[in-house]
Motif scaffolding. Structure first.
Motif, short mmCIF file in Angstrom:
data_model
loop_
_atom_site.label_atom_id
_atom_site.label_comp_id
_atom_site.label_asym_id
_atom_site.label_seq_id
_atom_site.Cartn_x
_atom_site.Cartn_y
_atom_site.Cartn_z
N THR A 107 0.80 -1.23 0.00
CA THR A 107 0.00 0.00 0.00
C THR A 107 0.83 1.28 0.00
N SER A 108 2.17 1.16 -0.02
CA SER A 108 3.00 2.37 0.02
C SER A 108 4.31 2.14 -0.71
N ASP B 162 2.05 7.14 0.30
CA ASP B 162 1.19 6.16 0.97
C ASP B 162 -0.19 6.22 0.33
N PRO C 184 -3.34 4.84 0.88
CA PRO C 184 -4.53 5.19 1.66
C PRO C 184 -4.52 6.63 2.17
N ARG C 185 -3.35 7.14 2.46
CA ARG C 185 -3.25 8.51 2.99
C ARG C 185 -3.24 9.56 1.89
N ASP C 186 -2.57 9.28 0.77
CA ASP C 186 -2.27 10.32 -0.22
C ASP C 186 -3.15 10.28 -1.48
N THR D 50 -7.03 9.43 -3.41
CA THR D 50 -8.48 9.26 -3.22
C THR D 50 -9.04 8.16 -4.11
N LYS E 298 -6.17 2.36 -3.05
CA LYS E 298 -5.67 2.12 -1.69
C LYS E 298 -4.65 1.00 -1.60
N GLU E 299 -4.49 0.20 -2.65
CA GLU E 299 -3.60 -0.96 -2.55
C GLU E 299 -3.00 -1.29 -3.91
N LYS F 99 3.15 14.21 -3.79
CA LYS F 99 1.73 14.54 -3.72
C LYS F 99 1.06 14.30 -5.06
#
Length: 329
Positions: free
Chosen positions: A73-74, A94, A96-98, A100, A103-104, A141
């Motif tokens: 995930t990262s 990451d 899930p964090r970065d 929308t 996620k994986e 980002k």
């Protein structure tokens, strides 16, 4: 007495010859030893390494491995000033964090620099995304809030991006499992015209495209077979244009496993700035007991012959320290 001396001399000669044969045989066995491979350069399970240089440092951007189905995930970044000793710079993106939109399945990244920025392309849930940072170590980002190349854009899987910037500053993106897709990136590096994608499939192509340019020749490299297959290996084709047409090299694979080294593939290549020295980063099944979900990252020298053909890489050659004396402009 004369006869005795001759016999003694003959015996010593034979004994010496036998000893020499043993030494020669031992040396030969050592050079062909396929049971003891060099250690991986990154500690832990990492695959799909993208190696490059920024300033006087080498960088590797890999896939975090070790989960069935490749469910990482990262992404992390690693740096080195000698190719041998690598520092983990930590998580740079990451999902899930970065993100929308995914996620994986964080796979197979690549990076390029332009406009005084660093552009990071990656697979996320079988889409290709782009992220931007001010430094090679991130943090990165998401500038567009969606995939750059969504799944289904072309046949096969939208994975394994590779960013290549030509001498004239034009940037290209290569990617794809099942076929190789190529498109020019716009000057902003975060957009492209998907209606102008070119798709090619050299014989044996499966995934992991990578482009280099040397002495005016473009080398499109890729992985053959499946990453879970011990036969996973690297082939290439050449062209006078980054868009092809490409002519596949005949003969040997550039890189393949042997002995204890299995599943050697999904590579990247770096040229040491200011030299004609080249190195190839790739993954192999972790030693011992690895497989297509448990892989480790290695680096080996890569060489060309006088005609520009890529010579077979020796996956058992011990890596020596390398310093960048002149940073790439």
């Amino acid at each position: 007495m004369y006869i005795f001396k001759m016999k003694a001399f003959s015996f010593k000669t034979l004994a010496g010859a036998a000893l020499l044969a043993c030494v020669t045989s031992f040396a030969s066995a050592q050079t062909t030893d396929t049971l003891n491979a060099p250690a991986p350069v990154l500690k832990g399970l990492y695959a799909d390494p993208n190696i490059t240089t920024f300033g006087k440092k080498f960088y590797i951007y890999p896939t975090s491995d070790g989960t069935e189905g490749w469910m990482s995930t990262s992404f992390t970044c690693w740096s080195s000033d000698n190719l041998l000793d690598w520092k983990n710079e930590g998580v740079i993106l990451d999902l899930p964090r970065d993100l929308t939109w995914a996620k994986e399945r964080a796979w197979a990244p690549t990076i390029a620099t332009k406009n005084n920025k660093y552009y990071y392309y990656y697979s996320a849930n079988v889409n290709i995304g782009v992220a931007v940072a001010d430094k090679p170590e991130g943090p990165f980002k998401d500038p567009i809030g969606k995939p750059l190349i969504p799944r289904g854009t072309r046949g096969g899987q939208m994975i394994d991006p590779m960013a290549f910037i030509d001498d004239d500053g034009t940037a290209y993106l290569y990617w794809g499992q099942g076929q190789c897709n190529i498109v020019k990136l716009n000057d902003d590096m975060v957009s492209c015209d998907t209606s102008k994608i070119i798709s090619v499939k050299p014989e044996g192509y499966n995934e992991g495209p990578f482009m280099i340019k040397r002495k005016g020749i473009y080398y499109l490299m890729w992985s053959e077979y499946d990453t879970r297959d011990p036969r996973y290996s690297i082939a290439y084709a050449t062209s006078k244009s980054p868009l092809g047409p490409f002519t596949k090299a005949v003969g040997h694979p550039v890189l393949k496993g042997k002995g204890v080294v299995k599943g050697a593939g999904h590579h990247s290549v770096v040229q040491v700035p200011g030299t004609d020295d080249w190195y190839i980063a790739y993954h192999r099944f972790a030693i011992p007991d690895g497989n297509g979900y448990n892989r480790e990252t290695c680096v080996s020298p890569m060489r060309f012959d006088a005609d520009g053909n890529i010579l077979p890489v020796d996956v058992f050659e011990k890596l020596k320290p390398v310093k960048i004396k002149k940073a790439k402009k």
